[in-house]
Design a protein around this motif. Structure first.
Motif, PDB file in Angstrom:
ATOM      1  N   ASN A   4     -11.692 -20.299  -2.701  1.00 51.47           N
ATOM      2  CA  ASN A   4     -11.672 -20.267  -4.176  1.00 51.47           C
ATOM      3  C   ASN A   4     -11.499 -18.850  -4.741  1.00 51.47           C
ATOM      4  O   ASN A   4     -12.222 -18.434  -5.648  1.00 51.47           O
ATOM      5  N   ILE A   5     -10.570 -18.092  -4.206  1.00 53.67           N
ATOM      6  CA  ILE A   5     -10.256 -16.774  -4.782  1.00 53.67           C
ATOM      7  C   ILE A   5      -9.514 -17.022  -6.090  1.00 53.67           C
ATOM      8  O   ILE A   5      -8.373 -17.502  -6.089  1.00 53.67           O
ATOM      9  N   ASP A   6     -10.182 -16.742  -7.199  1.00 56.28           N
ATOM     10  CA  ASP A   6      -9.567 -17.076  -8.493  1.00 56.28           C
ATOM     11  C   ASP A   6      -8.743 -15.914  -9.040  1.00 56.28           C
ATOM     12  O   ASP A   6      -8.753 -14.803  -8.493  1.00 56.28           O
ATOM     13  N   THR A   7      -8.037 -16.191 -10.125  1.00 54.50           N
ATOM     14  CA  THR A   7      -7.127 -15.178 -10.668  1.00 54.50           C
ATOM     15  C   THR A   7      -7.881 -13.971 -11.226  1.00 54.50           C
ATOM     16  O   THR A   7      -7.336 -12.879 -11.293  1.00 54.50           O
ATOM     17  N   ASP A   8      -9.162 -14.165 -11.601  1.00 54.84           N
ATOM     18  CA  ASP A   8      -9.938 -13.026 -12.090  1.00 54.84           C
ATOM     19  C   ASP A   8     -10.324 -12.110 -10.935  1.00 54.84           C
ATOM     20  O   ASP A   8     -10.502 -10.913 -11.131  1.00 54.84           O
ATOM     21  N   ALA A   9     -10.464 -12.664  -9.737  1.00 54.29           N
ATOM     22  CA  ALA A   9     -10.713 -11.823  -8.561  1.00 54.29           C
ATOM     23  C   ALA A   9      -9.414 -11.117  -8.162  1.00 54.29           C
ATOM     24  O   ALA A   9      -9.440  -9.956  -7.722  1.00 54.29           O
ATOM     25  N   ILE A  10      -8.301 -11.805  -8.298  1.00 48.27           N
ATOM     26  CA  ILE A  10      -7.011 -11.192  -7.930  1.00 48.27           C
ATOM     27  C   ILE A  10      -6.708 -10.023  -8.862  1.00 48.27           C
ATOM     28  O   ILE A  10      -6.304  -8.951  -8.412  1.00 48.27           O
ATOM     29  N   ILE A  11      -6.894 -10.220 -10.155  1.00 51.44           N
ATOM     30  CA  ILE A  11      -6.817  -9.080 -11.080  1.00 51.44           C
ATOM     31  C   ILE A  11      -7.801  -9.334 -12.222  1.00 51.44           C
ATOM     32  O   ILE A  11      -7.590 -10.213 -13.068  1.00 51.44           O
ATOM     33  N   PRO A  12      -8.896  -8.562 -12.262  1.00 50.13           N
ATOM     34  CA  PRO A  12      -9.897  -8.735 -13.323  1.00 50.13           C
ATOM     35  C   PRO A  12      -9.291  -8.502 -14.705  1.00 50.13           C
ATOM     36  O   PRO A  12      -8.350  -7.707 -14.853  1.00 50.13           O
ATOM     37  N   SER A  13      -9.845  -9.165 -15.707  1.00 49.43           N
ATOM     38  CA  SER A  13      -9.302  -9.054 -17.069  1.00 49.43           C
ATOM     39  C   SER A  13      -9.308  -7.608 -17.556  1.00 49.43           C
ATOM     40  O   SER A  13      -8.434  -7.208 -18.327  1.00 49.43           O
ATOM     41  N   ARG A  14     -10.294  -6.797 -17.121  1.00 47.50           N
ATOM     42  CA  ARG A  14     -10.350  -5.400 -17.596  1.00 47.50           C
ATOM     43  C   ARG A  14      -9.166  -4.580 -17.098  1.00 47.50           C
ATOM     44  O   ARG A  14      -8.885  -3.504 -17.625  1.00 47.50           O
ATOM     45  N   GLU A  15      -8.468  -5.072 -16.082  1.00 46.91           N
ATOM     46  CA  GLU A  15      -7.308  -4.362 -15.528  1.00 46.91           C
ATOM     47  C   GLU A  15      -6.006  -4.766 -16.221  1.00 46.91           C
ATOM     48  O   GLU A  15      -4.961  -4.194 -15.961  1.00 46.91           O
ATOM     49  N   MET A  16      -6.082  -5.748 -17.102  1.00 47.69           N
ATOM     50  CA  MET A  16      -4.861  -6.251 -17.756  1.00 47.69           C
ATOM     51  C   MET A  16      -4.660  -5.524 -19.079  1.00 47.69           C
ATOM     52  O   MET A  16      -4.955  -6.052 -20.141  1.00 47.69           O
ATOM     53  N   LYS A  17      -4.131  -4.314 -18.983  1.00 44.56           N
ATOM     54  CA  LYS A  17      -3.980  -3.470 -20.163  1.00 44.56           C
ATOM     55  C   LYS A  17      -2.530  -3.352 -20.592  1.00 44.56           C
ATOM     56  O   LYS A  17      -2.196  -2.561 -21.454  1.00 44.56           O
ATOM     57  N   ARG A  18      -1.657  -4.101 -19.938  1.00 44.80           N
ATOM     58  CA  ARG A  18      -0.228  -3.994 -20.217  1.00 44.80           C
ATOM     59  C   ARG A  18       0.342  -5.364 -20.532  1.00 44.80           C
ATOM     60  O   ARG A  18      -0.202  -6.383 -20.136  1.00 44.80           O
ATOM     61  N   VAL A  19       1.468  -5.368 -21.226  1.00 47.77           N
ATOM     62  CA  VAL A  19       2.140  -6.636 -21.514  1.00 47.77           C
ATOM     63  C   VAL A  19       3.340  -6.835 -20.589  1.00 47.77           C
ATOM     64  O   VAL A  19       3.936  -7.907 -20.566  1.00 47.77           O
ATOM     65  N   SER A  20       3.706  -5.810 -19.833  1.00 50.64           N
ATOM     66  CA  SER A  20       4.831  -5.942 -18.909  1.00 50.64           C
ATOM     67  C   SER A  20       4.318  -6.322 -17.526  1.00 50.64           C
ATOM     68  O   SER A  20       3.110  -6.334 -17.260  1.00 50.64           O
ATOM     69  N   LYS A  21       5.259  -6.593 -16.616  1.00 52.69           N
ATOM     70  CA  LYS A  21       4.899  -6.937 -15.244  1.00 52.69           C
ATOM     71  C   LYS A  21       4.536  -5.697 -14.426  1.00 52.69           C
ATOM     72  O   LYS A  21       4.034  -5.830 -13.319  1.00 52.69           O
ATOM     73  N   LEU A  22       4.838  -4.543 -14.935  1.00 50.64           N
ATOM     74  CA  LEU A  22       4.671  -3.310 -14.168  1.00 50.64           C
ATOM     75  C   LEU A  22       3.319  -2.648 -14.432  1.00 50.64           C
ATOM     76  O   LEU A  22       2.746  -2.809 -15.501  1.00 50.64           O
ATOM     77  N   GLY A  23       2.831  -1.938 -13.447  1.00 52.77           N
ATOM     78  CA  GLY A  23       1.588  -1.188 -13.602  1.00 52.77           C
ATOM     79  C   GLY A  23       0.343  -1.991 -13.301  1.00 52.77           C
ATOM     80  O   GLY A  23      -0.772  -1.550 -13.609  1.00 52.77           O
ATOM     81  N   LEU A  24       0.495  -3.171 -12.695  1.00 54.02           N
ATOM     82  CA  LEU A  24      -0.657  -4.031 -12.429  1.00 54.02           C
ATOM     83  C   LEU A  24      -1.122  -3.972 -10.976  1.00 54.02           C
ATOM     84  O   LEU A  24      -2.219  -4.419 -10.660  1.00 54.02           O
ATOM     85  N   GLY A  25      -0.271  -3.433 -10.095  1.00 58.40           N
ATOM     86  CA  GLY A  25      -0.617  -3.415  -8.675  1.00 58.40           C
ATOM     87  C   GLY A  25      -1.897  -2.653  -8.390  1.00 58.40           C
ATOM     88  O   GLY A  25      -2.664  -3.006  -7.489  1.00 58.40           O
ATOM     89  N   GLU A  26      -2.163  -1.608  -9.158  1.00 58.96           N
ATOM     90  CA  GLU A  26      -3.359  -0.806  -8.948  1.00 58.96           C
ATOM     91  C   GLU A  26      -4.631  -1.613  -9.216  1.00 58.96           C
ATOM     92  O   GLU A  26      -5.688  -1.334  -8.673  1.00 58.96           O
ATOM     93  N   GLY A  27      -4.492  -2.615 -10.052  1.00 58.50           N
ATOM     94  CA  GLY A  27      -5.666  -3.427 -10.394  1.00 58.50           C
ATOM     95  C   GLY A  27      -5.873  -4.617  -9.479  1.00 58.50           C
ATOM     96  O   GLY A  27      -6.833  -5.379  -9.653  1.00 58.50           O
ATOM     97  N   LEU A  28      -4.990  -4.791  -8.496  1.00 59.57           N
ATOM     98  CA  LEU A  28      -5.108  -5.947  -7.594  1.00 59.57           C
ATOM     99  C   LEU A  28      -6.450  -5.913  -6.857  1.00 59.57           C
ATOM    100  O   LEU A  28      -6.811  -4.899  -6.270  1.00 59.57           O
ATOM    101  N   PHE A  29      -7.173  -7.010  -6.899  1.00 60.34           N
ATOM    102  CA  PHE A  29      -8.484  -7.161  -6.250  1.00 60.34           C
ATOM    103  C   PHE A  29      -9.413  -6.003  -6.611  1.00 60.34           C
ATOM    104  O   PHE A  29     -10.208  -5.546  -5.772  1.00 60.34           O
ATOM    105  N   ALA A  30      -9.324  -5.506  -7.825  1.00 59.71           N
ATOM    106  CA  ALA A  30     -10.063  -4.297  -8.212  1.00 59.71           C
ATOM    107  C   ALA A  30     -11.568  -4.445  -8.005  1.00 59.71           C
ATOM    108  O   ALA A  30     -12.243  -3.468  -7.658  1.00 59.71           O
ATOM    109  N   GLY A  31     -12.101  -5.634  -8.215  1.00 56.36           N
ATOM    110  CA  GLY A  31     -13.540  -5.831  -8.061  1.00 56.36           C
ATOM    111  C   GLY A  31     -14.014  -5.686  -6.626  1.00 56.36           C
ATOM    112  O   GLY A  31     -15.197  -5.405  -6.384  1.00 56.36           O
TER     113      GLY A  31
END
Length: 215
Positions: A18-45
């Motif tokens: 049950n690895i959920d989407t919030d574990a994959i990328i927590p909401s606090r890491e979603m600071k962009r509207v584009s697809k780019l710049g999100l890899g750094e936040g992957l599994f951030a928790g």
């Protein structure tokens, strides 16, 4: 989107349920509207020592040297459950993940994977456990090959163990050709134009622009 035919890479066993989407990328890491710049936040928790920080947690598997350049994840049931955020798949793509092999997937996450060039492979628990044992022995040398053309997962250097999988024919075609839904629609441009012309002749009142029928 990048086509997927056959991929060989380092696989990391992230054997949690049950690895959920919030574990994959927590909401606090979603600071962009584009697809780019999100890899750094992957599994951030799990990947960092404190929320919002960037100090690597050495216990997390993707931070361990043996799993450098991981491009395939092994997991258990219900991977990608939870919210519908597509950012989860975008973060995985930017990190370099090309395929996820799990016992099952969240339905929306599974669709989002197909639409972004990530291959979701469903295999039984016993097969995933075998693959996990294989890669853990020497992750950088014991690579996996995920072959979409032949619908098979293979172990590098091992010819006796192969695991067949299935995938919806439409999803398989999208991945093989690298087509997202928009690109798929654009392939039908000529047919759409013919339909529009026929409709305009049959129902000109519906195609008037500023009171003038469209020719």
């Amino acid at each position: 989107m990048k086509a997927f035919t056959c991929h060989t890479g380092v696989a990391a066993p992230l054997l949690r349920r049950n690895i959920d989407t919030d574990a994959i990328i927590p909401s606090r890491e979603m600071k962009r509207v584009s697809k780019l710049g999100l890899g750094e936040g992957l599994f951030a928790g799990w990947r960092y020592t404190i929320p919002g920080g960037r100090e690597a947690n050495p216990e997390f598997i993707l931070n361990q040297p043996g799993y450098a350049n991981t491009s395939i994840l092994l997991s258990r049931e219900n991977f990608g459950c939870g919210s519908s955020r597509e950012h989860a798949v975008w973060a995985l793509v930017e990190f370099g993940i090309r395929a996820i092999v799990a016992e099952s997937f969240g339905a929306i996450f599974h669709t989002n994977c197909i639409r972004n060039g990530v291959l979701p492979v469903v295999l039984p628990a016993a097969a995933i456990a075998w693959l996990a044992d294989f890669v853990q022995a020497d992750p950088q040398r014991h690579r996996l090959t995920v072959d979409l053309e032949h619908m098979r997962v293979r172990c590098e250097g091992v010819v006796t163990e192969e695991f067949d999988f299935s995938l919806d024919a439409g999803a398989r075609e999208m991945l093989l050709k690298g087509l997202d839904p928009i690109a798929q629609t654009l392939l039908e441009n000529e047919a759409i134009a013919r339909f529009e012309q026929a409709r305009a002749k049959e129902h000109p009142w519906a195609f008037r622009l500023n009171g003038t029928a469209v020719e």
